[in-house]
Design an enzyme around this catalytic site. Structure first.
Site, PDB file in Angstrom:
ATOM      1  N   LYS A  54      35.844  34.035  26.255  1.00 39.87           N
ATOM      2  CA  LYS A  54      35.666  33.653  27.315  1.00 39.87           C
ATOM      3  C   LYS A  54      36.098  32.122  27.538  1.00 39.87           C
ATOM      4  O   LYS A  54      36.681  31.056  27.933  1.00 39.87           O
ATOM      5  CB  LYS A  54      36.595  34.080  28.676  1.00 39.87           C
ATOM      6  N   GLN A  98      35.798  41.225  34.518  1.00 40.22           N
ATOM      7  CA  GLN A  98      35.543  41.928  33.512  1.00 40.22           C
ATOM      8  C   GLN A  98      35.359  43.639  33.445  1.00 40.22           C
ATOM      9  O   GLN A  98      34.287  43.588  33.998  1.00 40.22           O
ATOM     10  CB  GLN A  98      34.191  41.628  32.049  1.00 40.22           C
ATOM     11  N   ASP A 121      44.079  37.809  35.496  1.00 37.73           N
ATOM     12  CA  ASP A 121      44.199  38.454  35.322  1.00 37.73           C
ATOM     13  C   ASP A 121      45.693  39.577  34.678  1.00 37.73           C
ATOM     14  O   ASP A 121      46.097  40.065  34.481  1.00 37.73           O
ATOM     15  CB  ASP A 121      43.175  40.072  34.968  1.00 37.73           C
TER      16      ASP A 121
END
Ligand code: NDP
Length: 283
Positions: A54, A98, A121
């Site tokens: 990322k 995460q 997200d």
């Protein structure tokens, strides 16, 4: 005739070119550098790789990137105070925690702590609710990438029967909602579905998000179907999808490979969500 390949690598490259151009325009016209912060708790090796990728993705398109690494025994209050700090940081337009978090932490509470406008997200309840009601919000990266790939076939999706195997909050459910938005007739299957193959054999579009290598076999696929393989499974050190690619490609009209399919698109869509969060910022 074997199916045409929906190549995530090529699609990703052209999308990243577009993102890079929009990042440059945002810098030039409004002095904004889009920024993504990723919080990693603990040292799960797979998560470490995802987080590194990322960061690399951000640098590739000219975005600011920050990784906050916390020890595995981090308490909830500390995790949430880091989220609060990033919520208040004007350099950061997107925040990602995460997953999975270590078992003692409350995942739902952590996700709820992220400002919805920085939730790149798309897992915050507000964004999930917006997707559900068809309002404009942040769309989770993997389903967004999968939907982009389906659109690249150029096939009119209206009235097509889409079957999604999997009902997780991060893939299956949002995928089903996106297909519904495209006017597909959608069936969602899961581990309790009775007679799974009877459903999948009727699918014009079949999305597999199961987490079992080679789960979808040729006899489960309608000839000419679009087959989207979301699965990422590690078998003897090799990455494999949920679809028996070699055989299923003989039946399908379009298919995504693994690796090089949906997985490639996920980080690209994360960069897109971050860019759009920065573009939405008022100056
Ligand atoms: P989950 O484990 O959360 O969900 C799996 C789903 O598959 C569940 O809904 C489960 O049903 C269903 N399922 C399991 N066994 C069967 C079965 N025998 N028949 C029918 N349905 C079944 O996984 P995720 O949704 O998070 O991920 C799915 C896959 O996608 C994984 O391989 C994951 O690694 C991959 N993935 C890939 C990403 C990418 O970037 N390409 C991103 C995220 C995930 P039930 O609900 O009843 O348990």
């Amino acid at each position: 005739m074997a199916a045409q390949i929906l190549d995530g690598k090529t699609m990703s490259e052209s999308l990243r070119k577009e993102i890079t151009e929009r990042v440059q325009a945002l810098k030039k016209n409004r002095g904004i550098i889009p920024g993504l912060a990723v919080i990693l708790v603990g040292n799960d090796p797979a998560s470490e790789i995802y987080v590194r990728n990322k960061g690399n993705g951000c640098r590739e398109v000219g975005m600011y990137s920050e990784t906050v690494t916390l020890p595995a025994d981090t308490v909830q209050e500390k995790l949430e105070s880091e989220i609060d700090r990033l919520n208040a940081d004007p350099k950061v337009h997107g925040i990602l925690v995460q997953l999975p978090l270590p078992g003692h932490l409350d995942e739902a509470a952590a996700l709820a702590r992220i400002l919805p406008e920085k939730d790149v997200d798309g897992f915050h309840l507000l964004n999930a609710g917006k997707l559900m009601t068809g309002a404009k919000g942040v769309i989770p990266c993997t389903p967004r990438g999968a939907m982009y790939m389906i659109r690249q076939t150029g096939i009119d999706l209206t009235g097509k029967h889409a079957v999604v195997i999997g009902r997780s909050n991060i893939v299956g459910k949002p995928m089903a909602l996106l297909l519904l938005q495209e006017n597909c007739t959608v069936t969602v299957c899961h581990s309790r579905t009775i007679g799974l193959a009877e459903f999948t054999r009727k699918a014009d579009i079949l999305v597999a998000a199961v987490g079992k290598a080679g789960f979808v076999t040729e006899d489960m696929v309608k000839p000419g179907a679009i087959v989207i393989d979301v699965g990422i499974n590690r078998v003897d050190g090799k990455v494999m999808g949920d679809v028996d690619f070699e055989r299923v490609r003989e039946a399908a009209s379009w298919i995504t490979p693994v690796p090089g399919g949906v997985g490639k698109m996920t980080i690209t869509m994360l960069l897109f969500n971050t860019l759009e969060a920065a573009e939405r910022m008022e100056t």
